[in-house]
Design a protein around this motif. Structure first.
Motif, mmCIF file in Angstrom:
data_model
loop_
_atom_site.group_PDB
_atom_site.id
_atom_site.type_symbol
_atom_site.label_atom_id
_atom_site.label_comp_id
_atom_site.label_asym_id
_atom_site.label_seq_id
_atom_site.Cartn_x
_atom_site.Cartn_y
_atom_site.Cartn_z
ATOM 1 N N VAL A 14 -2.096 36.243 5.636
ATOM 2 C CA VAL A 14 -2.093 35.375 6.815
ATOM 3 C C VAL A 14 -1.483 36.132 7.991
ATOM 4 C CG1 VAL A 14 -1.980 33.208 5.518
ATOM 5 C CG2 VAL A 14 0.140 34.405 6.102
ATOM 6 N N PRO A 15 -1.887 35.762 9.221
ATOM 7 C CA PRO A 15 -1.287 36.415 10.391
ATOM 8 C C PRO A 15 0.146 35.950 10.604
ATOM 9 C CG PRO A 15 -2.795 34.675 11.080
ATOM 10 C CD PRO A 15 -2.944 34.792 9.599
ATOM 11 N N MET A 16 0.921 36.789 11.263
ATOM 12 C CA MET A 16 2.302 36.442 11.566
ATOM 13 C C MET A 16 2.366 35.675 12.902
ATOM 14 S SD MET A 16 4.137 37.652 9.051
ATOM 15 C CE MET A 16 2.720 37.149 8.033
ATOM 16 N N LYS A 17 3.171 34.605 12.922
ATOM 17 C CA LYS A 17 3.462 33.937 14.193
ATOM 18 C C LYS A 17 4.557 34.686 14.932
ATOM 19 C CE LYS A 17 3.252 29.392 14.318
ATOM 20 N NZ LYS A 17 3.489 27.942 14.007
ATOM 21 N N SER A 18 5.504 35.238 14.154
ATOM 22 C CA SER A 18 6.540 36.082 14.756
ATOM 23 C C SER A 18 7.160 36.971 13.699
ATOM 24 C CB SER A 18 7.624 35.234 15.434
ATOM 25 O OG SER A 18 8.318 34.451 14.467
ATOM 26 N N VAL A 19 7.581 38.147 14.124
ATOM 27 C CA VAL A 19 8.356 39.066 13.283
ATOM 28 C C VAL A 19 9.702 39.190 13.969
ATOM 29 C CG1 VAL A 19 8.518 41.424 12.391
ATOM 30 C CG2 VAL A 19 6.298 40.286 12.511
ATOM 31 N N ASN A 20 10.734 38.727 13.313
ATOM 32 C CA ASN A 20 12.018 38.486 13.950
ATOM 33 C C ASN A 20 13.005 39.614 13.670
ATOM 34 O OD1 ASN A 20 10.950 35.800 14.605
ATOM 35 N ND2 ASN A 20 11.268 35.374 12.428
ATOM 36 N N ARG A 21 13.263 40.436 14.671
ATOM 37 C CA ARG A 21 14.113 41.607 14.502
ATOM 38 C C ARG A 21 15.592 41.257 14.397
ATOM 39 N NH1 ARG A 21 9.688 42.761 17.299
ATOM 40 N NH2 ARG A 21 8.656 44.793 17.100
ATOM 41 N N ASP A 22 15.974 40.085 14.920
ATOM 42 C CA ASP A 22 17.397 39.737 14.908
ATOM 43 C C ASP A 22 17.906 39.405 13.515
ATOM 44 O OD1 ASP A 22 15.764 37.526 14.873
ATOM 45 O OD2 ASP A 22 17.130 36.265 16.051
ATOM 46 N N ASP A 23 17.055 38.818 12.678
ATOM 47 C CA ASP A 23 17.507 38.468 11.323
ATOM 48 C C ASP A 23 16.568 38.970 10.219
ATOM 49 O OD1 ASP A 23 15.357 36.829 11.764
ATOM 50 O OD2 ASP A 23 16.397 34.935 11.335
ATOM 51 N N TYR A 24 15.623 39.839 10.570
ATOM 52 C CA TYR A 24 14.698 40.447 9.608
ATOM 53 C C TYR A 24 13.943 39.391 8.791
ATOM 54 C CZ TYR A 24 17.325 44.616 10.843
ATOM 55 O OH TYR A 24 17.935 45.639 11.541
ATOM 56 N N THR A 25 13.328 38.472 9.532
ATOM 57 C CA THR A 25 12.491 37.448 8.906
ATOM 58 C C THR A 25 11.111 37.469 9.539
ATOM 59 O OG1 THR A 25 13.186 35.724 10.476
ATOM 60 C CG2 THR A 25 14.466 35.944 8.406
ATOM 61 N N ILE A 26 10.175 36.790 8.871
ATOM 62 C CA ILE A 26 8.841 36.599 9.433
ATOM 63 C C ILE A 26 8.527 35.110 9.419
ATOM 64 C CG2 ILE A 26 7.931 38.869 8.805
ATOM 65 C CD1 ILE A 26 6.621 37.530 6.344
ATOM 66 N N THR A 27 7.754 34.671 10.411
ATOM 67 C CA THR A 27 7.337 33.276 10.491
ATOM 68 C C THR A 27 5.820 33.234 10.488
ATOM 69 O OG1 THR A 27 9.319 32.676 11.739
ATOM 70 C CG2 THR A 27 7.468 31.142 11.823
ATOM 71 N N PHE A 28 5.268 32.321 9.707
ATOM 72 C CA PHE A 28 3.807 32.250 9.538
ATOM 73 C C PHE A 28 3.423 30.848 9.106
ATOM 74 C CE2 PHE A 28 5.804 33.236 5.552
ATOM 75 C CZ PHE A 28 5.139 32.463 4.620
ATOM 76 N N ASP A 29 2.165 30.541 9.236
ATOM 77 C CA ASP A 29 1.604 29.305 8.688
ATOM 78 C C ASP A 29 0.864 29.633 7.410
ATOM 79 O OD1 ASP A 29 2.538 27.808 10.790
ATOM 80 O OD2 ASP A 29 0.638 27.853 11.911
ATOM 81 N N ASP A 30 1.058 28.801 6.359
ATOM 82 C CA ASP A 30 0.320 29.028 5.122
ATOM 83 C C ASP A 30 -1.107 28.514 5.265
ATOM 84 O OD1 ASP A 30 0.348 26.269 4.745
ATOM 85 O OD2 ASP A 30 1.860 26.312 3.153
ATOM 86 N N GLU A 31 -1.858 28.554 4.186
ATOM 87 C CA GLU A 31 -3.280 28.185 4.238
ATOM 88 C C GLU A 31 -3.499 26.721 4.567
ATOM 89 O OE1 GLU A 31 -3.146 29.748 0.424
ATOM 90 O OE2 GLU A 31 -4.651 31.303 0.757
ATOM 91 N N ASP A 32 -2.451 25.873 4.378
ATOM 92 C CA ASP A 32 -2.548 24.439 4.699
ATOM 93 C C ASP A 32 -1.980 24.123 6.067
ATOM 94 O OD1 ASP A 32 -3.662 23.862 2.186
ATOM 95 O OD2 ASP A 32 -1.671 23.814 1.264
ATOM 96 N N GLY A 33 -1.595 25.140 6.831
ATOM 97 C CA GLY A 33 -1.087 24.935 8.169
ATOM 98 C C GLY A 33 0.405 24.660 8.250
#
Length: 547
Positions: free
Chosen positions: A199-218
């Motif tokens: 899935v595409p990334m909504k954000s890649v967060n450098r401050d806390d080394y996390t990623i945010t994304f939507d799964d296949e169900d939104g």
């Protein structure tokens, strides 16, 4: 050893050529880690095949060559990409429905269809390690699942977050426009389904080394890139692993060659130094198609070892690694015989010749002696005419030919006799087609039978004379010279009966007496099988009993 080191520094044998490249890299390194690290990768999406074994073996050959020319310590890591999602179900394993239910989960989260191990990934890892251990490889086994989950990859994953845009630029250049829209170097493992998500990334967060994304169900999720919650896509993973482990050398198949610049650049972006590479040609099955773990085509490791020794397989792997080769049952007899030819040559060779001899690269400095007093191809033909079902049936012929040979004194020959019987019954016997001789061939075979009868009397007289003189070593049945003598008779008979091309004469012998178009050096075969027995075989061929 000094002579061998000197020879290795100039040898054109490919393991030494690669070893010298690795040594040059290490000597040029500013921050020497105190050892050279060789790595091989394994994708456990299916059962290990010979190509997997060949990669470890060939890397080991280069490692051995390196240890000849340098005193720098070495390590070999076998890295299993067992955290990859299972994208398709291999056709050659049981419980297909169970596997379909677990598609896209990491291989170490997929149930073992053989119901023997913790997961399908664990099963395939065990299959690989079992064989590597049996062959005696010295290696360290790394599991991607363990590598990610225990935090050993965390620093590189954090760096991948920091350098996300740079790594993405490298990857996007290699992708189609449609794929670019959804691509990310990070693959999250869904916290609920356990599936690997593309899935595409909504954000890649450098401050806390996390990623945010939507799964296949939104549904939106935020996960840390560390601790095994996220893995890298396979191309970035390749380069990241090189950087994380500081790999000095890795080889892979030709199908990876176009990706080499990608792996190298990502490794450098993440702070590593790209390793030396070696690209080998792929193995082909009987139809000339690439062998595949998921298809299960081509030979498996276990199949080869049913019909031949591990050393013969190693010999096959040594030959021309940059040339595509058919990997099929019909290559086995030649590999067995050529391997033992090289073994017999090794003791009398100088350092340069030893450095170029495949058996050195198979065994290192501890090269065994060959006890094969009868070639494997000859054992196959002996099994054929004897209709052998067990190797013990061959030993009566072998010991008459070579009285000092025995299963205990000649363990290689004993094992080869067993291989020959199995190979004959499974591959040669079903394909045998006998034919009746032509008039010319019949007349020649009648004369050959008469000539062999006379030669038997002559050989017996020689044997009695030698025995009277106490010269046991000169007994004809203990020496290949008998085969030379009998071969000269075969040649003479063929010429006398007008065979312009003597190959046609030998082909006739093979087709009428052995049921095949190719065969052994006939004089040597007659010496092994026995002159009386060969005369009887000719009688059967002439009478039509065989056809």
């Amino acid at each position: 050893m000094t002579d061998l080191r000197d020879a290795g520094m100039s040898s054109k044998a490919w393991p030494f050529e690669e070893a010298r490249t690795v040594l040059k890299r290490y000597e040029a390194s500013k921050d020497k880690k105190g050892y050279v690290l060789f790595e091989t990768g394994y994708g456990p999406s299916g059962l290990p095949h010979i190509g997997t074994f060949g990669e470890v073996l060939r890397t080991t050959m280069i490692r051995r060559a390196f240890e000849v020319i340098s005193d720098v310590p070495t390590r070999l890591i076998c890295f299993s990409d067992d955290m990859d999602g299972m994208r398709k179900v291999p056709s050659n394993v049981p419980n297909q429905e169970l596997l379909h239910e677990n598609l896209h989960k990491p291989l170490t989260s997929v149930p073992d269809p053989f119901e023997e191990f913790e997961s399908f990934g664990h099963h395939n890892n065990a299959m690989l390690r079992r064989f590597l251990d049996t062959f005696g490889f010295e290696y360290e086994f790394y599991s991607a699942t363990e590598f990610y989950k225990t935090g050993q990859f965390d620093e590189i994953l954090k760096r991948a977050v920091e350098k996300y845009d740079d790594v993405m630029k490298v990857m996007l250049k290699s992708l189609r426009e449609e794929r670019q829209q959804t691509y990310s170097i990070f693959l999250p493992i869904h916290p609920e389904t356990g599936r690997v998500l593309y899935v595409p990334m909504k954000s890649v967060n450098r401050d806390d080394y996390t990623i945010t994304f939507d799964d296949e169900d939104g549904r939106e999720w935020t996960l840390p890139v560390t601790g095994g919650a996220v893995k890298l896509q396979w191309k970035p993973d390749f380069g990241a692993r090189w950087a994380a482990l500081d790999v000095d050398f890795e080889m892979y198949g030709k199908d990876h060659s176009t990706n080499t610049p990608i792996y190298d650049r990502i490794c450098e972006i993440l702070g590593g130094k790209k390793p030396e590479h070696f690209t080998y040609e792929l193995f082909l099955d009987a139809n000339g198609e690439k062998i595949s773990k998921s298809k299960g085509n081509g030979l498996s490791i276990d199949e080869w070892l049913t019909y031949a020794s591990t050393e013969s397989l190693a010999y096959f792997m040594y030959q021309k690694p940059k040339t595509a080769k058919r990997l099929h049952f019909d290559v086995i007899p030649r590999m067995m015989d050529e391997y033992h030819q090289q073994l017999r040559a090794y003791p009398g060779q100088d350092a340069a010749q030893k450095a170029a001899n495949p058996v050195f690269h198979i065994h290192g400095a501890d090269v065994p002696l060959s006890d094969m007093v009868v070639p494997f191809s000859m054992l196959l033909n002996l099994a054929s005419v004897a209709g052998a079902e067990e190797k013990e049936q061959l030993w009566g012929f072998i010991q008459r030919y070579a009285p000092d040979a025995s299963p205990e004194a000649n363990p290689q020959l004993d094992a080869a006799a067993g291989y020959a019987v199995r190979y004959y019954n499974d591959f040669v016997k079903p394909e045998k087609v006998f034919r009746a001789p032509t008039a010319q061939e019949r007349a020649a075979m009648e004369d050959l039978k008469t000539a062999f009868g006379s030669s038997e009397v002559a050989l017996a007289a020689i044997a009695r004379k030698n025995a009277d003189m106490g010269n046991d070593e000169a007994l004809p049945e203990a020496d290949f010279a008998d085969g030379d003598f009998l071969q000269s008779i075969v040649f003479a008979v063929g010429k006398n009966h007008g065979f312009e091309n003597l190959r046609d004469w030998f082909k006739a012998l093979y087709e009428v007496l052995l049921g095949q178009s190719q065969g052994p050096r006939f004089g040597s075969f007659a010496a092994l099988y026995g002159v009386t027995e060969t005369i009887a075989l000719i009688d059967k061929g002439l009478s039509g009993e065989l056809s």
